[in-house]
Write a protein that holds these residues in place. Structure first.
Motif, PDB file in Angstrom:
ATOM      1  N   GLY A  33       1.029  -1.209  -0.250  1.00  0.00           N
ATOM      2  CA  GLY A  33       0.023  -0.091  -0.114  1.00  0.00           C
ATOM      3  C   GLY A  33       0.874   1.133   0.009  1.00  0.00           C
ATOM      4  N   GLY A  34       0.737   2.168   0.933  1.00  0.00           N
ATOM      5  CA  GLY A  34       1.227   3.436   0.977  1.00  0.00           C
ATOM      6  C   GLY A  34       2.656   3.319   1.434  1.00  0.00           C
ATOM      7  N   SER A  35       3.065   2.127   2.167  1.00  0.00           N
ATOM      8  CA  SER A  35       4.536   2.023   2.678  1.00  0.00           C
ATOM      9  C   SER A  35       5.424   1.478   1.598  1.00  0.00           C
ATOM     10  CB  SER A  35       4.282   1.199   3.668  1.00  0.00           C
ATOM     11  OG  SER A  35       3.857  -0.156   3.651  1.00  0.00           O
ATOM     12  N   VAL A  36       5.308   1.779   0.350  1.00  0.00           N
ATOM     13  CA  VAL A  36       6.378   1.220  -0.632  1.00  0.00           C
ATOM     14  C   VAL A  36       7.528   1.853  -0.416  1.00  0.00           C
ATOM     15  CG1 VAL A  36       6.943   1.138  -2.961  1.00  0.00           C
ATOM     16  CG2 VAL A  36       4.453   0.556  -2.273  1.00  0.00           C
ATOM     17  N   ALA A  37       7.437   3.416  -0.061  1.00  0.00           N
ATOM     18  CA  ALA A  37       8.759   4.131   0.007  1.00  0.00           C
ATOM     19  C   ALA A  37       9.306   3.769   1.303  1.00  0.00           C
ATOM     20  CB  ALA A  37       8.254   5.772   0.200  1.00  0.00           C
ATOM     21  N   ARG A  38       8.611   3.425   2.243  1.00  0.00           N
ATOM     22  CA  ARG A  38       9.408   2.988   3.736  1.00  0.00           C
ATOM     23  C   ARG A  38      10.236   1.698   3.452  1.00  0.00           C
ATOM     24  NH1 ARG A  38       5.281   2.282   7.858  1.00  0.00           N
ATOM     25  NH2 ARG A  38       4.940   0.081   7.018  1.00  0.00           N
ATOM     26  N   ALA A  39       9.618   0.821   2.426  1.00  0.00           N
ATOM     27  CA  ALA A  39      10.560  -0.300   2.053  1.00  0.00           C
ATOM     28  C   ALA A  39      12.021   0.024   1.546  1.00  0.00           C
ATOM     29  CB  ALA A  39       9.685  -1.367   1.136  1.00  0.00           C
ATOM     30  N   TRP A  40      12.086   0.917   0.843  1.00  0.00           N
ATOM     31  CA  TRP A  40      13.481   1.294   0.518  1.00  0.00           C
ATOM     32  C   TRP A  40      14.340   2.246   1.147  1.00  0.00           C
ATOM     33  CZ3 TRP A  40      14.848  -0.789  -4.179  1.00  0.00           C
ATOM     34  CH2 TRP A  40      13.875  -1.349  -4.912  1.00  0.00           C
ATOM     35  N   GLU A  41      13.825   2.386   2.464  1.00  0.00           N
ATOM     36  CA  GLU A  41      14.698   3.334   3.431  1.00  0.00           C
ATOM     37  C   GLU A  41      15.923   2.818   3.889  1.00  0.00           C
ATOM     38  OE1 GLU A  41      12.043   4.152   6.549  1.00  0.00           O
ATOM     39  OE2 GLU A  41      10.934   5.814   5.706  1.00  0.00           O
ATOM     40  N   ASP A  42      15.930   1.256   4.039  1.00  0.00           N
ATOM     41  CA  ASP A  42      16.919   0.735   4.626  1.00  0.00           C
ATOM     42  C   ASP A  42      17.807   0.001   3.477  1.00  0.00           C
ATOM     43  OD1 ASP A  42      19.099  -0.607   5.912  1.00  0.00           O
ATOM     44  OD2 ASP A  42      17.733  -1.740   7.352  1.00  0.00           O
ATOM     45  N   GLN A  43      18.641   0.786   2.801  1.00  0.00           N
ATOM     46  CA  GLN A  43      19.225   0.051   1.354  1.00  0.00           C
ATOM     47  C   GLN A  43      20.076  -0.892   1.708  1.00  0.00           C
ATOM     48  OE1 GLN A  43      21.366   3.624  -0.167  1.00  0.00           O
ATOM     49  NE2 GLN A  43      19.305   4.687  -0.628  1.00  0.00           N
ATOM     50  N   VAL A  44      20.499  -1.458   2.764  1.00  0.00           N
ATOM     51  CA  VAL A  44      21.308  -2.567   3.005  1.00  0.00           C
ATOM     52  C   VAL A  44      20.442  -3.708   3.059  1.00  0.00           C
ATOM     53  CG1 VAL A  44      22.718  -3.956   4.818  1.00  0.00           C
ATOM     54  CG2 VAL A  44      23.174  -1.400   4.498  1.00  0.00           C
ATOM     55  N   GLU A  45      19.130  -3.502   3.689  1.00  0.00           N
ATOM     56  CA  GLU A  45      18.207  -4.647   3.494  1.00  0.00           C
ATOM     57  C   GLU A  45      17.634  -4.876   2.127  1.00  0.00           C
ATOM     58  OE1 GLU A  45      17.124  -6.843   6.073  1.00  0.00           O
ATOM     59  OE2 GLU A  45      18.756  -6.161   7.106  1.00  0.00           O
ATOM     60  N   THR A  49      17.967  -8.407   0.063  1.00  0.00           N
ATOM     61  CA  THR A  49      16.712  -9.116  -0.689  1.00  0.00           C
ATOM     62  C   THR A  49      16.770  -9.075  -2.013  1.00  0.00           C
ATOM     63  OG1 THR A  49      15.275  -6.921  -0.642  1.00  0.00           O
ATOM     64  CG2 THR A  49      15.236  -8.748   1.143  1.00  0.00           C
ATOM     65  N   ALA A  50      17.842  -8.124  -2.784  1.00  0.00           N
ATOM     66  CA  ALA A  50      17.943  -7.961  -4.281  1.00  0.00           C
ATOM     67  C   ALA A  50      18.691  -9.354  -4.811  1.00  0.00           C
ATOM     68  CB  ALA A  50      18.450  -6.610  -4.501  1.00  0.00           C
ATOM     69  N   VAL A  51      19.658  -9.514  -3.991  1.00  0.00           N
ATOM     70  CA  VAL A  51      20.483 -10.674  -4.446  1.00  0.00           C
ATOM     71  C   VAL A  51      19.687 -12.141  -4.790  1.00  0.00           C
ATOM     72  CG1 VAL A  51      22.566 -12.306  -4.036  1.00  0.00           C
ATOM     73  CG2 VAL A  51      22.771  -9.771  -3.367  1.00  0.00           C
ATOM     74  N   PRO A  52      18.992 -12.513  -3.494  1.00  0.00           N
ATOM     75  CA  PRO A  52      18.101 -13.667  -4.076  1.00  0.00           C
ATOM     76  C   PRO A  52      17.151 -13.506  -5.101  1.00  0.00           C
ATOM     77  CG  PRO A  52      18.445 -13.187  -1.489  1.00  0.00           C
ATOM     78  CD  PRO A  52      18.884 -12.154  -2.252  1.00  0.00           C
ATOM     79  N   ALA A  53      16.577 -12.213  -4.893  1.00  0.00           N
ATOM     80  CA  ALA A  53      15.678 -12.051  -6.205  1.00  0.00           C
ATOM     81  C   ALA A  53      16.201 -12.081  -7.678  1.00  0.00           C
ATOM     82  CB  ALA A  53      15.065 -10.633  -5.781  1.00  0.00           C
ATOM     83  N   LEU A  54      17.411 -11.613  -7.663  1.00  0.00           N
ATOM     84  CA  LEU A  54      18.184 -11.716  -8.807  1.00  0.00           C
ATOM     85  C   LEU A  54      18.321 -13.127  -9.273  1.00  0.00           C
ATOM     86  CD1 LEU A  54      20.266  -8.508  -8.889  1.00  0.00           C
ATOM     87  CD2 LEU A  54      18.336  -8.963 -10.302  1.00  0.00           C
ATOM     88  N   LEU A  55      18.904 -14.043  -8.372  1.00  0.00           N
ATOM     89  CA  LEU A  55      19.300 -15.337  -8.678  1.00  0.00           C
ATOM     90  C   LEU A  55      18.019 -16.045  -8.607  1.00  0.00           C
ATOM     91  CD1 LEU A  55      21.783 -16.001  -5.373  1.00  0.00           C
ATOM     92  CD2 LEU A  55      22.211 -15.925  -7.849  1.00  0.00           C
TER      93      LEU A  55
END
Length: 110
Positions: A33-45, A49-55
């Motif tokens: 919902g409206g918390s999409v921007a909050r999902a990008w706040e912690d760039q390390v996290e 999650t990006a590495v397994p997603a790309l794999l």
């Protein structure tokens, strides 16, 4: 590679995988919902999650390649060994201990 059943339109498998991932991303955005921007706040996290997603994206593409080159029974048996290899790699690379019952369960999978 281009895939199609007789009498059906051809499609590019990579496009199918990318569209599948886009659909998943849209579904996640709706759930967040409206918390999409909050999902990008912690760039390390986000990177974690990006590495397994790309794999996973690569794995999906390779599954289409495998289906194109293997007959159905060989593909199905090979795909079912995934759980077994994840357990073995977890034990080797992550130092996880596999109990006797778990070994027995893995043997039954094979």
């Amino acid at each position: 590679s281009v895939r199609a059943l007789p009498g059906e339109k051809e499609f590019v498998t990579q496009t199918a995988v990318i569209m599948q991932e886009c659909l998943k991303a849209c579904t996640c955005a709706v759930i967040l919902g409206g918390s999409v921007a909050r999902a990008w706040e912690d760039q390390v996290e986000t990177l974690k999650t990006a590495v397994p997603a790309l794999l996973y994206l690569v794995q999906n593409n390779l599954q289409y390649v495998a289906v194109g080159h293997l007959d159905a029974p060989t593909y199905a048996v090979t795909y079912q060994t995934k759980v077994f290899w994840v357990a073995i790699c977890s034990a080797i690379f992550l130092g996880k201990r596999i109990t006797g019952n778990q070994w027995a369960a893995l043997a039954m999978l094979m």
